[in-house]
Design a protein around this motif. Structure first.
Motif, PDB file in Angstrom:
ATOM      1  N   ALA A  58       4.782 -11.893  -6.726  1.00 28.09           N
ATOM      2  CA  ALA A  58       3.989 -11.536  -7.903  1.00 28.09           C
ATOM      3  C   ALA A  58       3.443 -12.778  -8.597  1.00 28.09           C
ATOM      4  O   ALA A  58       4.048 -13.862  -8.560  1.00 28.09           O
ATOM      5  CB  ALA A  58       4.834 -10.722  -8.881  1.00 28.09           C
ATOM      6  N   SER A  59       2.314 -12.597  -9.243  1.00 23.18           N
ATOM      7  CA  SER A  59       1.777 -13.670 -10.078  1.00 23.18           C
ATOM      8  C   SER A  59       2.629 -13.814 -11.339  1.00 23.18           C
ATOM      9  O   SER A  59       3.353 -12.890 -11.730  1.00 23.18           O
ATOM     10  CB  SER A  59       0.326 -13.359 -10.456  1.00 23.18           C
ATOM     11  N   THR A  60       2.533 -14.946 -11.962  1.00 18.34           N
ATOM     12  CA  THR A  60       3.329 -15.202 -13.177  1.00 18.34           C
ATOM     13  C   THR A  60       2.971 -14.214 -14.273  1.00 18.34           C
ATOM     14  O   THR A  60       3.842 -13.748 -15.027  1.00 18.34           O
ATOM     15  CB  THR A  60       3.095 -16.636 -13.656  1.00 18.34           C
ATOM     16  N   GLU A  61       1.702 -13.868 -14.359  1.00 19.68           N
ATOM     17  CA  GLU A  61       1.246 -12.936 -15.396  1.00 19.68           C
ATOM     18  C   GLU A  61       1.873 -11.564 -15.224  1.00 19.68           C
ATOM     19  O   GLU A  61       2.318 -10.936 -16.191  1.00 19.68           O
ATOM     20  CB  GLU A  61      -0.284 -12.832 -15.331  1.00 19.68           C
ATOM     21  N   ILE A  62       1.947 -11.080 -13.988  1.00 17.34           N
ATOM     22  CA  ILE A  62       2.554  -9.767 -13.739  1.00 17.34           C
ATOM     23  C   ILE A  62       4.065  -9.828 -13.903  1.00 17.34           C
ATOM     24  O   ILE A  62       4.675  -8.921 -14.487  1.00 17.34           O
ATOM     25  CB  ILE A  62       2.178  -9.281 -12.323  1.00 17.34           C
ATOM     26  N   ARG A  63       4.684 -10.886 -13.423  1.00 15.19           N
ATOM     27  CA  ARG A  63       6.143 -10.997 -13.494  1.00 15.19           C
ATOM     28  C   ARG A  63       6.624 -10.982 -14.945  1.00 15.19           C
ATOM     29  O   ARG A  63       7.541 -10.235 -15.295  1.00 15.19           O
ATOM     30  CB  ARG A  63       6.600 -12.268 -12.783  1.00 15.19           C
ATOM     31  N   THR A  64       6.034 -11.805 -15.784  1.00 16.92           N
ATOM     32  CA  THR A  64       6.460 -11.844 -17.189  1.00 16.92           C
ATOM     33  C   THR A  64       6.057 -10.584 -17.937  1.00 16.92           C
ATOM     34  O   THR A  64       6.805 -10.097 -18.793  1.00 16.92           O
ATOM     35  CB  THR A  64       5.850 -13.069 -17.868  1.00 16.92           C
ATOM     36  N   GLY A  65       4.881 -10.033 -17.605  1.00 21.36           N
ATOM     37  CA  GLY A  65       4.406  -8.845 -18.316  1.00 21.36           C
ATOM     38  C   GLY A  65       5.243  -7.620 -18.040  1.00 21.36           C
ATOM     39  O   GLY A  65       5.601  -6.878 -18.965  1.00 21.36           O
ATOM     40  N   ASP A  96      -6.213 -11.190  -6.863  1.00 23.27           N
ATOM     41  CA  ASP A  96      -6.636 -12.590  -7.038  1.00 23.27           C
ATOM     42  C   ASP A  96      -5.509 -13.549  -6.674  1.00 23.27           C
ATOM     43  O   ASP A  96      -5.757 -14.633  -6.120  1.00 23.27           O
ATOM     44  CB  ASP A  96      -7.079 -12.824  -8.485  1.00 23.27           C
ATOM     45  N   HIS A  97      -4.277 -13.148  -6.973  1.00 22.90           N
ATOM     46  CA  HIS A  97      -3.133 -14.001  -6.636  1.00 22.90           C
ATOM     47  C   HIS A  97      -2.974 -14.129  -5.125  1.00 22.90           C
ATOM     48  O   HIS A  97      -2.689 -15.220  -4.601  1.00 22.90           O
ATOM     49  CB  HIS A  97      -1.869 -13.420  -7.264  1.00 22.90           C
ATOM     50  N   PHE A  98      -3.159 -13.033  -4.384  1.00 19.82           N
ATOM     51  CA  PHE A  98      -3.082 -13.090  -2.925  1.00 19.82           C
ATOM     52  C   PHE A  98      -4.197 -13.958  -2.343  1.00 19.82           C
ATOM     53  O   PHE A  98      -3.997 -14.641  -1.329  1.00 19.82           O
ATOM     54  CB  PHE A  98      -3.143 -11.685  -2.334  1.00 19.82           C
ATOM     55  N   ARG A 110       4.654  -0.366  -4.030  1.00 18.75           N
ATOM     56  CA  ARG A 110       6.071  -0.715  -3.895  1.00 18.75           C
ATOM     57  C   ARG A 110       6.683  -1.050  -5.255  1.00 18.75           C
ATOM     58  O   ARG A 110       7.824  -0.656  -5.555  1.00 18.75           O
ATOM     59  CB  ARG A 110       6.225  -1.898  -2.951  1.00 18.75           C
ATOM     60  N   LEU A 111       5.937  -1.759  -6.084  1.00 20.29           N
ATOM     61  CA  LEU A 111       6.429  -2.078  -7.426  1.00 20.29           C
ATOM     62  C   LEU A 111       6.559  -0.820  -8.279  1.00 20.29           C
ATOM     63  O   LEU A 111       7.544  -0.642  -9.017  1.00 20.29           O
ATOM     64  CB  LEU A 111       5.491  -3.084  -8.095  1.00 20.29           C
ATOM     65  N   LEU A 128       9.791 -11.969  -8.047  1.00 23.01           N
ATOM     66  CA  LEU A 128       9.878 -13.404  -7.782  1.00 23.01           C
ATOM     67  C   LEU A 128       9.269 -13.790  -6.443  1.00 23.01           C
ATOM     68  O   LEU A 128       8.839 -14.932  -6.255  1.00 23.01           O
ATOM     69  CB  LEU A 128      11.343 -13.860  -7.822  1.00 23.01           C
ATOM     70  N   CYS A 129       9.214 -12.844  -5.512  1.00 25.43           N
ATOM     71  CA  CYS A 129       8.743 -13.175  -4.161  1.00 25.43           C
ATOM     72  C   CYS A 129       7.240 -13.403  -4.111  1.00 25.43           C
ATOM     73  O   CYS A 129       6.781 -14.448  -3.668  1.00 25.43           O
ATOM     74  CB  CYS A 129       9.144 -12.057  -3.194  1.00 25.43           C
TER      75      CYS A 129
END
Length: 407
Positions: free
Chosen positions: A241-248, A298-300, A315-316, A238-239
Motif C-alpha cells: 500500500a501507499s503511505t497515504e492509504i496505509r495511514t488513512g 499511481d503507487h503501482f 482484497r483490502l 505494509l506490503c
C-alpha cells in the motif's frame, strides 16, 4: 458450412440424405447437436442459435460425431483412417492460412450488429448483462439510502468495487456484513423492539447496544479482537500500500472505533476527510471513494508493477468487511459464557434470586394447598431453583406466582 450446404440442397432439389460432421471439440458437438435447449446464458449463444436453426431447417439429416484431434503425434499419418487424416489436414491448412501475410480484409463486408444499452456493450452472458444494466441503478439508489449517502457524493463512490467485493466475499463474512449493512443483526435494541428481550443492553459491557455499538464496544475481549484484526490489516498494508492509504485506513478504523473526531495535531489527505463524512457503516461495508483505487494505481505505476489496483483493493475490502464477523463471534461467545463474565445476566439472576426468596417466604402451609401445588414447591429446593439457567428460572418464577395467586 451447414448454411452453404443447405443452399446447395435447395438449389438442386436435394431433399434426402445424411451428412456426418466430424469435429475434435466435444463442447461444440454438444452445443450444436445436444439435447439441451440453448439460452442467453450460454457463451456464443448467437452462433449456436444460428447453427441449430440451420440444422433444423435443413432438407437433409445432419449427424455430429467426435473425432480425436492431433492423432498424428502418436501415429504415422499414412496409418490413420480417413477421418483422422482429414482432421490433421484441416488443422494444418488452418495454421497455414493464419500464417499467410497476404490476407486481406474486406472492409465492405457487413459486420454483425452489437447490441448496446446506453454506453455498455451487451456481450457474453446476455441475460446477466441486461439484468445488471436494468437493476444496477436501483441497487445503487437503495444502498445509498441505507448508508445515507448524499446525492452529490453517490457518483464519487466506487460502486463497482463495492458490488464485486460483496459478491466475492467469504460466505460466512458476507452473511454477517449484509446483516450489518441492513441493520438486521439481533443486537439488544433490535431484540427489545421485537419483544424478544426486556432490555437493550450489550451483553459485554452493559451499555445500550445498537448496530454501531458492535464495533465500538469497549469490553476487553472485544478490544482484543479489534486490535488483532487491525494488526492483520496493517500487515497487509505494509506490503504494497501507499503511505497515504496505509495511514488513512488505519486512522479511519481507529476513529470509527472510538467515535471521536479528527485532532488538529496531524494532517491527513483530503480523501480521508471525505471518506469519514460517509460514515462508519459505509466504510466497513466496503463503499469507498474512487480516489482510493486511483491512489493505489499511481503507487503501482511508481513501483513499475503491473498488478491490478482493483483486485488489490478488493482484497483490502475483504479484510475490512470481515471485522464485524470477528466482533460478532466474540460478542456471541461472551453472551453464552458463565454468568460471572456477563454483566446483564448477572443482574437478571440477582433480581430473580430476590423474587425467589420472596416467593418461598409467601408459601402457605402444606395443608392449605392442594396436592399438585404442594408438589410443585417440594420438587426443588430454593437453592436448586437459584442454580437454574436464566430462561428456566424465569419460567419457574412465573409459574410460582400463578400458584400463589390462589391463596
Amino acid at each position: 458450412a451447414i448454411s452453404y450446404t443447405n443452399d446447395l440442397c435447395n438449389k438442386y432439389g436435394i431433399s434426402s440424405g445424411t451428412i456426418k460432421l466430424y469435429c475434435d471439440n466435444k463442447g461444440a458437438i454438444s452445443a450444436a447437436f445436444g439435447h439441451k435447449r440453448p439460452t442467453p446464458r450460454w457463451a456464443s449463444y448467437d452462433l449456436i442459435r444460428q447453427i441449430r436453426e440451420a440444422i433444423v431447417t435443413s432438407p437433409i439429416r445432419w449427424q455430429g460425431i467426435h473425432v480425436l484431434g492431433h492423432q498424428d503425434k502418436d501415429m504415422e499419418f499414412h496409418l490413420l483412417d480417413v477421418v483422422a487424416q482429414g482432421n490433421v489436414l484441416v488443422d494444418y491448412l488452418a495454421n497455414q492460412h493464419l500464417l499467410r501475410n497476404d490476407i486481406t480484409v474486406d472492409n465492405s463486408a457487413k459486420l454483425p450488429s452489437v447490441p448496446y444499452i446506453g454506453e455498455r456493450m451487451v456481450s457474453g452472458n446476455t441475460e446477466k448483462t441486461i439484468i445488471r444494466v436494468i437493476y444496477e441503478p436501483r441497487m445503487i439508489a437503495y444502498w445509498a439510502s441505507v448508508y445515507n449517502i448524499p446525492t452529490a457524493s453517490q457518483s464519487l463512490c466506487n460502486w463497482d468495487l463495492y458490488f464485486r467485493s460483496i459478491r466475492t466475499q467469504n460466505p460466512c463474512d458476507r452473511y454477517t456484513i449484509m446483516k450489518y449493512n441492513t441493520q438486521l443483526l439481533p443486537v439488544g435494541k433490535s431484540l427489545k423492539r421485537r419483544r424478544h428481550s426486556d432490555h437493550d443492553l450489550c451483553p459485554c459491557c452493559g451499555e445500550q447496544e445498537d448496530q454501531d455499538h458492535l464495533l465500538q464496544c469497549q469490553h476487553p475481549e472485544m478490544e482484543k479482537v479489534f486490535r488483532e484484526h487491525l494488526e492483520t490489516i496493517h500487515t497487509f498494508l505494509l506490503c504494497d500500500a501507499s503511505t497515504e492509504i496505509r495511514t488513512g485506513v488505519i486512522k479511519l478504523l481507529l476513529l470509527f472505533r472510538t467515535g471521536e473526531d479528527f485532532d488538529d495535531s496531524h494532517e491527513y489527505s483530503e480523501i480521508v476527510y471525505r471518506q469519514h463524512e460517509l460514515g462508519m457503516r459505509a466504510f466497513v461495508a466496503g463503499l469507498w471513494l474512487r480516489d482510493w483505487s486511483r491512489i493505489q494505481s499511481d503507487h503501482f505505476l511508481e513501483l513499475c508493477s503491473r498488478r491490478s489496483s482493483d483486485l488489490w483493493m478488493i482484497r483490502l475490502l475483504h479484510l475490512v468487511q470481515a471485522l464485524p464477523n470477528y466482533m460478532w463471534k466474540m460478542r456471541t461467545q461472551i453472551l453464552h459464557k458463565s454468568k460471572e463474565d456477563n454483566v446483564v445476566l448477572l443482574t437478571q439472576h440477582k433480581e430473580l434470586d430476590d423474587i425467589i426468596d420472596t416467593i418461598y417466604e409467601r408459601i402457605p402451609h402444606q395443608r392449605l394447598m392442594s396436592h399438585c401445588d404442594s408438589a410443585f414447591f417440594k420438587k426443588y429446593t430454593k437453592d436448586k431453583v437459584k442454580k437454574f439457567r436464566i430462561q428456566r428460572k424465569t419460567n419457574w418464577v412465573t409459574s410460582a406466582n400463578q400458584v400463589l395467586t390462589k391463596y
